[in-house]
Structures are given as structure tokens and as C-alpha cells.
Design a protein around this motif. Structure first.
Motif, PDB file in Angstrom:
ATOM      1  N   TYR A  61     -23.595  -2.822  -9.521  1.00 33.68           N
ATOM      2  CA  TYR A  61     -24.906  -2.534 -10.086  1.00 33.68           C
ATOM      3  C   TYR A  61     -25.410  -3.824 -10.727  1.00 33.68           C
ATOM      4  O   TYR A  61     -24.795  -4.344 -11.660  1.00 33.68           O
ATOM      5  CB  TYR A  61     -24.808  -1.433 -11.144  1.00 33.68           C
TER       6      TYR A  61
ATOM      7  N   HIS B 183     -19.302  12.541  -5.077  1.00 38.16           N
ATOM      8  CA  HIS B 183     -19.220  11.175  -5.608  1.00 38.16           C
ATOM      9  C   HIS B 183     -18.838  10.226  -4.456  1.00 38.16           C
ATOM     10  O   HIS B 183     -18.064  10.610  -3.564  1.00 38.16           O
ATOM     11  CB  HIS B 183     -18.174  11.116  -6.724  1.00 38.16           C
ATOM     12  N   PRO B 184     -19.360   8.978  -4.457  1.00 36.07           N
ATOM     13  CA  PRO B 184     -19.010   8.038  -3.369  1.00 36.07           C
ATOM     14  C   PRO B 184     -17.512   7.815  -3.213  1.00 36.07           C
ATOM     15  O   PRO B 184     -17.054   7.429  -2.134  1.00 36.07           O
ATOM     16  CB  PRO B 184     -19.717   6.741  -3.792  1.00 36.07           C
TER      17      PRO B 184
ATOM     18  N   MET C   4     -18.639  -0.917  -6.037  1.00 33.34           N
ATOM     19  CA  MET C   4     -20.085  -0.713  -6.212  1.00 33.34           C
ATOM     20  C   MET C   4     -20.580  -1.682  -7.280  1.00 33.34           C
ATOM     21  O   MET C   4     -20.131  -1.638  -8.432  1.00 33.34           O
ATOM     22  CB  MET C   4     -20.380   0.726  -6.630  1.00 33.34           C
TER      23      MET C   4
ATOM     24  N   TYR D 268     -30.010  -4.576  -7.919  1.00 30.96           N
ATOM     25  CA  TYR D 268     -29.511  -3.293  -7.420  1.00 30.96           C
ATOM     26  C   TYR D 268     -29.208  -2.390  -8.624  1.00 30.96           C
ATOM     27  O   TYR D 268     -28.059  -2.029  -8.878  1.00 30.96           O
ATOM     28  CB  TYR D 268     -28.248  -3.487  -6.582  1.00 30.96           C
TER      29      TYR D 268
ATOM     30  N   LYS E 287     -30.209   0.850  -9.408  1.00 32.66           N
ATOM     31  CA  LYS E 287     -29.973   2.284  -9.219  1.00 32.66           C
ATOM     32  C   LYS E 287     -29.108   2.567  -7.989  1.00 32.66           C
ATOM     33  O   LYS E 287     -28.167   3.345  -8.039  1.00 32.66           O
ATOM     34  CB  LYS E 287     -31.309   3.017  -9.101  1.00 32.66           C
ATOM     35  N   GLN E 288     -29.458   1.959  -6.898  1.00 32.28           N
ATOM     36  CA  GLN E 288     -28.655   2.083  -5.684  1.00 32.28           C
ATOM     37  C   GLN E 288     -27.780   0.838  -5.573  1.00 32.28           C
ATOM     38  O   GLN E 288     -28.268  -0.250  -5.277  1.00 32.28           O
ATOM     39  CB  GLN E 288     -29.548   2.211  -4.452  1.00 32.28           C
ATOM     40  N   PRO E 289     -26.482   0.969  -5.831  1.00 27.71           N
ATOM     41  CA  PRO E 289     -25.630  -0.228  -5.900  1.00 27.71           C
ATOM     42  C   PRO E 289     -25.379  -0.841  -4.526  1.00 27.71           C
ATOM     43  O   PRO E 289     -25.532  -0.181  -3.493  1.00 27.71           O
ATOM     44  CB  PRO E 289     -24.338   0.316  -6.487  1.00 27.71           C
ATOM     45  N   MET E 290     -25.007  -2.100  -4.577  1.00 25.83           N
ATOM     46  CA  MET E 290     -24.482  -2.719  -3.358  1.00 25.83           C
ATOM     47  C   MET E 290     -23.043  -2.248  -3.202  1.00 25.83           C
ATOM     48  O   MET E 290     -22.226  -2.391  -4.118  1.00 25.83           O
ATOM     49  CB  MET E 290     -24.525  -4.254  -3.439  1.00 25.83           C
ATOM     50  N   ILE E 291     -22.736  -1.671  -2.048  1.00 25.35           N
ATOM     51  CA  ILE E 291     -21.420  -1.067  -1.838  1.00 25.35           C
ATOM     52  C   ILE E 291     -20.664  -1.824  -0.744  1.00 25.35           C
ATOM     53  O   ILE E 291     -21.215  -2.104   0.331  1.00 25.35           O
ATOM     54  CB  ILE E 291     -21.551   0.421  -1.451  1.00 25.35           C
TER      55      ILE E 291
END
Length: 814
Positions: free
Chosen positions: A779, A764-765, A777, A783, A785-789
């Protein structure tokens, strides 16, 4: 031949008179010099005071007279330590005549304009004699000529009109045969055609010098005073003001009309018509360049040549529907004021003809209202117009420049810069020639307005920020040190002049409108006045500095409750205190509204993620049209630090204590460990995403023991950490058994938010989040599926201070 005029300050002391003599001696080496002098500084006022006292049957006129006598005798003795008998004898004889005149005024209980002119003429007669005789004693070729024998006027006492045909001939005839190198002339004084003593009115010494210069067609008139020329604005109020090298007659007259006291325009009319330049010089700094005033076209990089102001203004407003389309109202209004001898400084009229505004001296406001109400009594009674409205305590500020008409946006820059600093404009006027733009503002805002406009139009795009910091503990101290370290860099590279104007801790507070010296700020603060939250606000407000920023480096609710007061004064706020933005939703929205209404930025980037750009990134997403679907985050650097360092070989108590010592937790660690701090952070992110939510709407599942939740004090809480060690070890054991890491996670999804301690599986991130790091993160629709982190250090004094510093710099770049 040169004509020089020296004002009262220039001849106000023996030291200054010696400076004048040195200047004249130097000029006299190569050319004939005519020197016009005023009375010794302050003497004209003393003469008028003595006359008023005598008229009022007040024997204090004798004390005033003795002060005048002593002042002149001291100057004579200091200038002429020896060989002063003849000077003292002449002056004493004239002073006896002055005393007799005052006693006469006392006896008849009257001071007519004619007698007043005779009274004040003593000032220039005495000063000119003393200077001329002192020069003779020093071996210079000098003599005095009484201007009353040259300047001939009518009998309009206190402001006589010059008969130029006689006067010009007298001046030419005298100087055609004068043998001395240096001629001293008393300024201001004259005589009528029938030999009565008269004076030339306000600026009379300048007038005398201009008359002589024009009569002799000299190349240049020099006016020597106590400042180095005309300044871009009042140097007493704006430290960055500087002398103007060259300026046109028209610009000089505009600046003088609006308060620049170096020159009184009507007095220089004789040289203006002949295109004779005027050079303003400083007696105390004779080598300074000064200002040359001429009709020559002067190319300038700035369309604005100067900023001036007039204080003690009253604004009169005549308004009513009965004025619309009806001729004659303006004529009657100005005739009424003219009959009362009331000077109108500024005029502005609504295009609808519904109202006329006039700016006058506030001392005349009462007389003006009484006269206008009488003149328009019938219209007021019929309801056609309203009784005259008077506003006092105002000031006029004016931008002046010949080239303003050729540049677009000058007024826009002027009014927007004033508006950003909460300077309310009561009235606006602009001449058809576009040489000036005038605004009426509150007297208390004059200094701020002049500094704001000077920064806008004359300084090299350097923006001054005035910071007031409350809470100089761990984070606050680091912020002050960062400001101190970066001050020069900001000025050189970002053109931001950052000054700390106020500091406070829980005990003391200090202020300095020029900016505190940060080299020993701790010592200064230790010796400061007693701290008070309301007192800190009142001092910040009273200093009324442009681009003021209040920085809250506390977790204090009472301070957060004051934010609205700061914003209403257009004081920007930078805060790491999360209480305001996580308070009741209506209060949060009200602060946002006030920020927009009063153009006072409210920045709180450090509320979430310390120095990480979490809120700024979210704001940019929303502003660009994106929509947040969900947020997952580890938002507590302190809790992440605690659980990253807690294991079966440590004690939970020891880890929490160490986190506090490292500056990762609040002084009361329950704020962090209870989850309330994380709940506030996810609440702020939800609100910034556009969701209406309150703190009680967030599900907070605490990991603390029951006794820890019920503890009353910090000490009691620490005791529970010791006694409940088994509870915390069980949390760790469960996570270890599941090959997980303990992380305190905040979630926002579908309009709901929660915070809780969770076991995070490998992969997990959040799993490898180290130290005190935070991770967020986002969503969103862009974004999904791949969130801005966003990830990085989320706690600690240095990173939190740098986040506050970044917000301050952001304000400087706006």
C-alpha cells in the motif's frame, strides 16, 4: 627477391630449423630468397652468461661452454644423420676459438664491450653455417654470406651505428652477382670500418633484415617468429586475443613500445622510410595469415587496434609547491636521468606544475632516486620539493589505435570498465597525437585489466561473468545445474559468458580461473581441497578475475560476516542468506555503502519471496518517488505449505517433516517455525522502504508450544512436535470453527512491524493462498486503496535457485 628473417625460437631446434628450410625451399622455387637468421634460441644468453662467469673467475663458464657445444652438436646430428663430418669440423673449430676467448676473459678478469661483441657473434655465425650446410646436403641451391662482410659500422660496440653508404653498396654489389637461389645471412653481427667485430644491439637480426631489404628495395620484408603476427593483446594472458591482419607502422611502434615483443621499432626504420611493408609470420604455422605492417591507411570497425602492457614498472613522482611557475625543473630532472642512462617509458605532469610522474624500469628505481635526490638536494633541504617518491610493483597498460582521436568516449570506456573491476589507476598519459592512452596500474591487476579492456573493445559485446558459489546443497545444486543448462543460451542470446570459477560446500572447495567443467562438478568437488570460509574468499580474491560474483547459498552467519571483505575487493554479491540484510542496521547500511563505493552490486532478491520480484519491485517504487505506507504479506513458503497441509486428520510433526523433505524449510525448521525467518523478511522490506529498524523492533508472536520454544536441538524440537500435537490441533480447530485459514502474516504499518499466526477469513486475499505460495501487498501513496500485489511460489529449491540465477543475469546486463 624476398627477404625473410627467422628469430631464435624459429631456429631453436632441429625440428624448427627443418620447418625453416621447408619454407625457404618453397619460396626459392619462384624467386631468389635472402634469409637472415638469429642464433639458436637461448644461445646468446648462454654466451653472455659464460662471459660473465669467466669475468667473475667462476670456472662454471666451462660447464656453460660444454652446454653450448652439446646443443649445437645435437642439432647438427639430428639435421644431418649422415654426411655431417665437415659441418661438425667447422663448428668444432669455431667452438675451440670461443673456448679460447672465454679462457682469455677468465685470465684477464675483464669483459669489455669490444670483447662482448666478439663473444656473442659466435651464436649467429654458427646457426647460419649449420642451416646453410644442411640445405646444401639436402640438394638445395643455398650458400651463406657472412653479414660482417656486408654491414659496416662505427666502433660503438654492443650497439654500433651503420654506415649506410658503404653497407648499401656492399649489399647491392654482392647480390647483383650471387648465383644461389637462397642466401643465408647471420643477423645482428657486423664489422667496423677498421675490421673490428661489432653488433647492432637489441633487435639486431631484425635490423640486419631491414637494412638488406631497404638496400635492395624489395617489395616486402617478412619477419618469421613463434606467433602468428601481432595480436590484439597478449594471448598468454587473454585467451580471446587474435592476430591483427593489418596495422600501420605507427600503431605497430606504439604497441611495441608498450610491450608487444614481436617487433623492435628502431630496427625497422630502414624499411619504414621506404614504405616497404613488413609481414609478421609464424614459423610453426606457415599458412597462418599473420600481420602486415605498412603505411597504408587501414579502415577498421574498431578505433582501438591493440592493447599492450609493460611489466616491472616503477613510478617516480617529483612534487612540491616550489616547482609551480619555476622553469627548469623538468630539464634538470630528465638530464639527471639521461646521465644515468635511465630510459623514461612514460611521462605525465599535473597542469598545476605541482608534480611530475615518470615511469621507468623498476630495476633502475634505486639509481634514479639516488641521482635525483642529489640533483635536487638544495631544493629538498629548503622544503621547496619533496624527496622523490618511488612506487614499485606496477605495470603500464596502453590502448593503441590511429583512429582513436576520431572517436569520442574511448578513454571513458577504458577507465569506467577498469573502475568497475576495482583496478586502481596510479597515473594516466595520452599522447598529443591521440594514438595511445596509457595508464599505470598494480602489477597484480594486469591480467584482469587486459581481459576487461579486450572484452570492452574487441569482443562482440559478450560479457564474461565469473561466479564463485558457496553452499551447494539443495538450492546450490539446482543453481549449478541451471547455469549448466542455460550457458549456451546466455552466450548466444544475452551475450553473457557465465563461468563458475569456484565452488564450495562445508567440506571441500575447488577453483579454476578458466571456469569449472560442470559436467562432473560433484566429482571434482568431492576431491577438492579442504573448505574454509576465509580460504574461499582469499582464493576468489587471488584469482582476481573480472566481473567476479560471490554467490551465498547458505544461512550461515559467518559467511554473511565476510560480505564486507568481498565488496571491498569489488566482488559483487548475490545472496539468499538473509542474515546480512537483517543484521544490525549499521551493518546493513555499511554493506550498502561499500557496494556503492567499490562499484560492487549487492543483490539479495531471494531474501524475500525466493524467485518472486518483491525487492526489485519495491526498489523501483521507491526510486520512482513513491512512498510505502504499509505492507501486508505471507512471506514464508514453508509455513504456508505447513498450514495448507495440516488438518485434523494429519499430524503436525509429519507435515513439518514432509516440508523439510520437500526443501521448503531450512535444515533447522525452528528458523522457519519460530517466525524469525519471516521477521527478517519484513525487516528487509521495511529497510528497503527507507525505514531504520532492527530485528528486535519487530513484534514476533510465536505459535509454537512452550517446550518447542525451549528445545535445545533439532531432534529435541521434533520430539516436542509429537508430544505437543494437541496444542497444534487446537490452533487448527479454532480456525476451522471460525471458517478461517491459518496463515503466518507479516505486517508493516506506520513504522512498526509484526509477525504472527492469524486466522484469515474467507474473501481475504490471503485465504486461498495455496501450497508454498507467497503474497505481498504494497500500500503506497500511488496504491492507497488497491495495493500492488505480488504472488507466486515463495519456497523450493528450484524457484530459489532461479531467483539467484536472475540476480546473476541482472549483473550481466548492467
Amino acid at each position: 627477391m624476398k627477404v625473410l628473417k627467422f628469430g631464435g625460437t624459429s631456429v631453436g631446434s632441429s625440428k624448427n630449423i627443418s620447418n625453416v628450410i621447408s619454407i625457404l625451399e618453397n619460396y626459392g622455387k619462384n624467386d631468389a630468397v635472402i634469409c637472415v637468421v638469429s642464433a639458436v634460441g637461448g644461445i646468446t644468453d648462454k654466451l653472455l652468461l659464460a662471459g660473465k662467469q669467466a669475468q667473475d673467475k667462476d670456472r662454471a663458464f666451462l660447464d656453460t661452454f660444454e652446454g653450448i657445444k652439446e646443443r649445437h652438436f645435437n642439432i647438427i646430428k639430428e639435421l644431418n644423420p649422415s654426411n655431417n663430418d665437415s659441418i661438425l669440423s667447422y663448428v668444432e673449430e669455431n667452438l675451440e676459438a670461443l673456448k679460447s676467448l672465454l679462457e682469455g676473459i677468465y685470465l684477464i678478469n675483464e669483459l669489455s664491450p669490444k670483447t662482448s661483441d666478439k663473444l656473442v657473434s659466435f651464436g649467429e655465425l654458427l646457426s647460419s653455417f649449420i642451416i646453410a650446410e644442411t640445405m646444401k646436403n639436402r640438394g638445395l641451391s643455398a650458400d651463406r654470406k657472412n653479414s660482417q662482410e656486408l654491414v659496416i659500422t662505427n666502433s660503438n660496440f654492443t650497439k654500433a651505428e651503420v654506415d649506410y653508404s658503404i653497407t648499401n653498396q656492399n649489399i647491392r654489389d654482392y647480390f647483383k652477382s650471387a648465383k644461389q637461389n637462397i642466401t643465408i645471412l647471420p643477423g645482428f653481427i657486423s664489422k667496423s670500418r677498421i675490421g673490428e667485430i661489432t653488433t647492432l644491439g637489441r633487435g639486431g637480426s631484425d635490423f640486419t633484415a631491414a637494412i638488406v631489404a631497404a638496400a635492395l628495395h624489395v617489395e616486402q620484408l617478412e619477419i618469421w617468429t613463434d606467433v602468428s603476427g601481432m595480436f590484439t593483446t597478449n594471448p598468454k594472458l587473454v585467451k580471446q586475443a587474435y592476430p591483427i591482419d593489418k596495422i600501420s607502422y605507427q600503431e605497430a611502434m606504439e604497441l611495441s613500445h608498450f610491450g608487444a615483443k614481436v617487433l623492435y621499432p628502431p630496427t625497422v626504420q630502414p624499411v619504414l622510410s621506404l614504405d616497404i611493408p613488413i609481414h609478421i609470420k609464424n614459423t610453426l604455422e606457415p599458412d597462418a595469415v599473420g600481420t602486415v605492417i605498412s603505411n597504408e591507411y587501414i579502415k577498421s570497425s574498431s578505433p582501438v587496434k591493440g592493447i599492450s602492457n609493460i611489466s616491472n614498472i616503477a613510478l617516480l613522482t617529483l612534487e612540491g609547491t616550489g616547482m609551480v611557475g619555476i622553469p627548469g625543473f623538468s630539464k634538470r630532472l630528465f638530464e639527471t636521468l639521461s646521465q644515468e642512462k635511465i630510459n623514461v617509458i612514460m611521462i605525465t605532469q599535473a597542469s598545476s606544475e605541482h608534480s611530475i610522474c615518470l615511469g621507468i624500469d623498476d630495476k633502475e628505481a634505486g639509481n634514479a632516486k639516488a641521482a635525483i635526490d642529489v640533483a635536487f638536494e638544495n631544493e629538498i633541504a629548503l622544503g621547496k620539493i619533496e624527496p622523490i617518491i618511488i612506487e614499485t610493483g606496477l605495470s603500464i597498460i596502453a590502448l593503441v589505435g590511429d583512429n582513436m582521436k576520431n572517436h569520442q568516449g574511448i578513454s571513458g570506456k577504458m577507465f569506467s570498465s577498469l573502475g568497475r573491476n576495482n583496478i586502481n589507476i596510479r597515473a594516466i598519459a595520452q599522447g598529443a597525437s591521440e594514438k595511445n592512452i596509457t595508464a599505470v596500474i598494480d602489477e597484480k591487476d594486469v591480467k584482469k585489466a587486459l581481459n576487461t579492456l579486450h572484452e570492452q573493445f574487441f569482443e562482440t559485446k559478450t560479457k564474461q561473468l565469473n561466479v564463485f558459489i558457496t553452499g551447494v546443497g539443495n538450492v546450490g545444486e539446482r543453481l549449478v545445474e541451471q547455469i549448466k543448462q542455460q550457458k549456451k543460451y546466455l552466450k548466444d542470446n544475452l551475450k553473457i559468458n557465465l563461468r563458475v570459477a569456484g565452488l564450495s560446500n562445508s567440506r571441500t572447495m575447488i577453483f579454476d580461473e578458466s571456469g569449472l567443467d560442470l559436467k562432473d562438478w560433484k566429482t571434482q568437488l568431492a576431491n577438492g581441497e579442504k573448505a574454509s570460509l576465509q580460504g574461499f574468499f582469499e582464493n576468489t580474491k587471488a584469482l582476481n578475475l573480472r566481473n567476479s560474483i560471490f554467490v551465498d547459498v547458505t544461512a550461515n552467519k559467518d559467511i554473511a560476516d565476510l560480505y564486507a571483505q568481498y565488496l571491498r575487493e569489488s566482488i559483487a554479491i548475490v545472496a539468499c542468506n538473509k542474515i546480512a540484510c537483517s543484521s544490525d542496521y549499521n551493518n546493513y547500511k555499511e554493506l550498502k555503502r561499500l557496494s556503492l563505493k567499490y562499484n560492487a552490486p549487492f543483490l539479495f532478491e531471494t531474501n524475500v519471496g525466493a524467485g518472486l520480484p518483491v525487492i526489485d519491485t519495491l526498489s523501483n517504487l521507491i526510486a520512482s518517488g513513491d512512498k510505502v505506507n504499509s505492507i501486508q504479506a505471507v512471506l514464508s513458503g514453508s509455513l504456508n505449505y505447513v498450514f495448507n497441509n495440516f488438518n485434523d486428520s494429519t499430524k503436525f510433526y509429519d507435515v513439518v517433516k514432509q516440508a523439510g523433505a520437500e526443501g521448503y524449510t531450512e535444515p533447522d525448521p525452528r528458523i522457519d517455525l519460530s517466525g524469525v525467518d519471516v521477521a527478517r523478511k519484513i525487516l528487509i522490506l521495511a529497510r528497503e522502504s527507507g525505514i531504520e529498524m532492527n530485528l528486535e523492533d519487530i513484534e514476533n508472536t510465536s505459535f509454537l508450544s512452550e517446550s518447542g520454544l525451549k528445545s535445545d536441538t533439532v531432534d529435541d524440537f521434533y520430539e516436542t512436535l509429537i508430544s505437543d500435537e494437541a496444542h497444534y490441533q487446537s490452533l487448527y480447530a479454532s480456525a476451522k470453527a471460525n471458517n478461517c485459514q491459518l496463515k503466518y502474516v507479516a505486517k508493516f504499518d506506520n513504522g512498526k512491524a509484526s509477525v504472527s499466526l492469524q486466522e484469515i477469513p474467507e474473501g481475504h486475499p490471503f485465504y486461498n493462498l495455496e501450497g508454498s505460495d507467497n503474497i505481498v501487498m504494497f500500500y503506497t501513496e500511488r496504491y492507497p486503496k488497491q495495493p500492488m500485489i505480488i504472488k507466486g511460489a515463495g519456497a523450493g529449491a528450484d524457484v530459489t535457485a532461479s531467483g539467484l540465477f536472475a540476480d546473476i543475469i541482472r549483473l550481466g546486463n548492467d
